[in-house]
Design a protein around this motif. Structure first.
Motif, PDB file in Angstrom:
ATOM      1  N   UNK A 116     -10.510   0.665  -7.001  1.00  0.00           N
ATOM      2  CA  UNK A 116     -10.394   0.964  -5.321  1.00  0.00           C
ATOM      3  C   UNK A 116     -11.181   2.266  -5.109  1.00  0.00           C
ATOM      4  N   UNK A 117     -11.503   1.907  -3.609  1.00  0.00           N
ATOM      5  CA  UNK A 117     -11.977   3.389  -3.075  1.00  0.00           C
ATOM      6  C   UNK A 117     -11.569   4.460  -3.139  1.00  0.00           C
ATOM      7  N   UNK A 118     -10.290   4.481  -2.934  1.00  0.00           N
ATOM      8  CA  UNK A 118      -9.138   5.680  -3.186  1.00  0.00           C
ATOM      9  C   UNK A 118      -8.180   5.476  -4.144  1.00  0.00           C
ATOM     10  N   UNK A 119      -7.347   6.552  -4.262  1.00  0.00           N
ATOM     11  CA  UNK A 119      -6.479   6.061  -5.317  1.00  0.00           C
ATOM     12  C   UNK A 119      -5.240   4.976  -5.197  1.00  0.00           C
ATOM     13  N   UNK A 120      -4.841   4.938  -4.145  1.00  0.00           N
ATOM     14  CA  UNK A 120      -3.898   4.032  -3.841  1.00  0.00           C
ATOM     15  C   UNK A 120      -4.270   2.645  -3.273  1.00  0.00           C
TER      16      UNK A 120
ATOM     17  N   UNK B 191     -15.400  17.339 -18.303  1.00  0.00           N
ATOM     18  CA  UNK B 191     -16.916  16.811 -17.880  1.00  0.00           C
ATOM     19  C   UNK B 191     -16.724  15.619 -16.793  1.00  0.00           C
ATOM     20  N   UNK B 192     -16.855  15.725 -15.806  1.00  0.00           N
ATOM     21  CA  UNK B 192     -16.605  14.620 -14.800  1.00  0.00           C
ATOM     22  C   UNK B 192     -17.967  13.502 -15.215  1.00  0.00           C
ATOM     23  N   UNK B 193     -18.839  13.617 -15.792  1.00  0.00           N
ATOM     24  CA  UNK B 193     -19.909  12.835 -16.107  1.00  0.00           C
ATOM     25  C   UNK B 193     -19.044  11.821 -17.018  1.00  0.00           C
ATOM     26  N   UNK B 194     -18.090  12.086 -17.629  1.00  0.00           N
ATOM     27  CA  UNK B 194     -17.367  11.173 -18.590  1.00  0.00           C
ATOM     28  C   UNK B 194     -16.566  10.139 -17.710  1.00  0.00           C
ATOM     29  N   UNK B 195     -16.242  10.608 -16.680  1.00  0.00           N
ATOM     30  CA  UNK B 195     -15.282   9.748 -15.548  1.00  0.00           C
ATOM     31  C   UNK B 195     -16.149   9.438 -14.350  1.00  0.00           C
ATOM     32  N   UNK B 196     -17.172   8.880 -14.258  1.00  0.00           N
ATOM     33  CA  UNK B 196     -17.982   8.547 -13.188  1.00  0.00           C
ATOM     34  C   UNK B 196     -17.087   7.935 -11.860  1.00  0.00           C
ATOM     35  N   UNK B 197     -16.161   7.177 -11.942  1.00  0.00           N
ATOM     36  CA  UNK B 197     -15.467   6.825 -10.787  1.00  0.00           C
ATOM     37  C   UNK B 197     -14.732   7.993 -10.122  1.00  0.00           C
ATOM     38  N   UNK B 198     -14.058   8.650 -11.029  1.00  0.00           N
ATOM     39  CA  UNK B 198     -13.466  10.078 -10.500  1.00  0.00           C
ATOM     40  C   UNK B 198     -14.569  10.928  -9.963  1.00  0.00           C
ATOM     41  N   UNK B 199     -15.727  11.127 -10.461  1.00  0.00           N
ATOM     42  CA  UNK B 199     -16.792  11.825 -10.089  1.00  0.00           C
ATOM     43  C   UNK B 199     -17.203  11.379  -8.692  1.00  0.00           C
TER      44      UNK B 199
ATOM     45  N   UNK C   3       0.702  -1.252   0.181  1.00  0.00           N
ATOM     46  CA  UNK C   3       0.032  -0.012   0.168  1.00  0.00           C
ATOM     47  C   UNK C   3       0.790   1.398  -0.251  1.00  0.00           C
ATOM     48  N   UNK C   4       1.953   1.316   0.747  1.00  0.00           N
ATOM     49  CA  UNK C   4       2.711   2.434   0.743  1.00  0.00           C
ATOM     50  C   UNK C   4       3.474   2.522  -0.650  1.00  0.00           C
ATOM     51  N   UNK C   5       3.711   1.631  -1.327  1.00  0.00           N
ATOM     52  CA  UNK C   5       4.488   1.726  -2.600  1.00  0.00           C
ATOM     53  C   UNK C   5       3.276   2.175  -3.650  1.00  0.00           C
ATOM     54  N   UNK C   6       2.202   1.724  -3.524  1.00  0.00           N
ATOM     55  CA  UNK C   6       1.231   2.339  -4.547  1.00  0.00           C
ATOM     56  C   UNK C   6       0.872   3.720  -4.216  1.00  0.00           C
ATOM     57  N   UNK C   7       0.816   4.055  -2.815  1.00  0.00           N
ATOM     58  CA  UNK C   7       0.586   5.540  -2.487  1.00  0.00           C
ATOM     59  C   UNK C   7       1.786   6.303  -3.039  1.00  0.00           C
TER      60      UNK C   7
ATOM     61  N   UNK D 102      -6.989   7.517 -16.993  1.00  0.00           N
ATOM     62  CA  UNK D 102      -5.855   6.702 -16.154  1.00  0.00           C
ATOM     63  C   UNK D 102      -6.483   6.830 -14.726  1.00  0.00           C
ATOM     64  N   UNK D 103      -6.803   8.068 -14.413  1.00  0.00           N
ATOM     65  CA  UNK D 103      -7.273   7.910 -12.793  1.00  0.00           C
ATOM     66  C   UNK D 103      -8.736   7.360 -12.787  1.00  0.00           C
ATOM     67  N   UNK D 104      -9.655   7.336 -13.783  1.00  0.00           N
ATOM     68  CA  UNK D 104     -10.875   6.912 -13.450  1.00  0.00           C
ATOM     69  C   UNK D 104     -10.687   5.151 -13.622  1.00  0.00           C
ATOM     70  N   UNK D 105      -9.852   4.846 -14.359  1.00  0.00           N
ATOM     71  CA  UNK D 105      -9.780   3.222 -14.398  1.00  0.00           C
ATOM     72  C   UNK D 105      -9.029   2.893 -13.139  1.00  0.00           C
ATOM     73  N   UNK D 106      -8.255   3.594 -12.464  1.00  0.00           N
ATOM     74  CA  UNK D 106      -7.859   3.399 -11.049  1.00  0.00           C
ATOM     75  C   UNK D 106      -8.733   3.418 -10.025  1.00  0.00           C
ATOM     76  N   UNK D 107      -9.760   4.504 -10.174  1.00  0.00           N
ATOM     77  CA  UNK D 107     -10.756   4.489  -9.206  1.00  0.00           C
ATOM     78  C   UNK D 107     -11.892   3.607  -9.578  1.00  0.00           C
TER      79      UNK D 107
END
Length: 209
Positions: free
Chosen positions: A151-155, A179-187, A93-97, A143-148
């Motif tokens: 996961x509940x949080x980024x890391x 438009x965050x509607x295009x990235x629902x996990x980020x939103x 988890x530390x490495x991911x963060x 990239x951020x949307x796929x990660x979220x």
């Protein structure tokens, strides 16, 4: 006591977010970047790159002389290690963060900053630059949307300095023509972080004179 040298920009908000979340006592020193305060010798002594934020820790963990730290990612890691908060001691988890913290400071922030510059501040339109940085902004949100989505949080499962570093740049998504509607996990993540009491307190500092 932490002295925070701050302006209400995404990088400044990163540190006020951490300090409000952690409960560390701090003093706020407003740096008027429009007036050139960042170029004054006393600030240069703290931040050789003439950029906010910077901190001075008058009570470092080794009990020695005060420690100054510049660069937002380094400050977040320093404060997380000082407090034992928002950076897991568990290896994976530390490495991911840290991976996602460095992703933000090396890519997400700089590319979105270039987006801001060429779409809002450049003295004349540069269509190639506008298109390039809009496309890169959207790629990074993907990239951020796929990660979220995973996961509940980024890391991972826990709120961390990776979230604290990234959230202030997402605040400006409309100015980035995103438009965050295009990235629902980020939103979804964005709304949860926005609702945190510490987030609301940190952003209230923007009106402090």
């Amino acid at each position: 006591m932490i002295d925070l040298y701050y302006a209400p920009t995404p990088n400044g908000h990163k540190i006020s977010l951490f300090l409000e979340e952690s409960g560390l006592q701090y003093r706020l020193h407003r740096i008027d970047i429009s007036a050139g305060d960042q170029f004054k010798p006393e600030f240069l002594a703290l931040s050789p790159n003439n950029k906010i934020p910077a901190i001075v820790d008058s009570q470092p963990v080794d009990g020695g002389a005060p420690v100054s730290v510049f660069e937002s990612g380094a400050i977040l890691q320093y404060l997380a290690e000082k407090t034992g908060k928002f950076l897991s001691k568990e290896l994976r988890e530390r490495t991911s963060t840290l991976e996602w913290l460095y992703w933000q400071v090396a890519g997400f922030g700089p590319m979105l900053g270039q987006n801001h510059h060429f779409t809002h501040y450049a003295p004349q339109p540069v269509p190639y630059a506008i298109e390039r940085f809009l496309q890169e902004t959207r790629r990074l949100y993907g990239v951020l949307n796929r990660q979220l989505e995973k996961n509940a949080y980024i890391a991972g499962d826990h709120y961390s300095i990776a979230d604290i570093a990234t959230y202030p740049w997402v605040v400006a998504h409309e100015r980035q023509r995103v438009d965050l509607a295009e990235y629902p996990a980020v939103r979804n993540w964005f709304e949860r972080v926005k609702a945190r009491p510490a987030t609301q307190k940190a952003y209230a500092l923007a009106s402090v004179q």
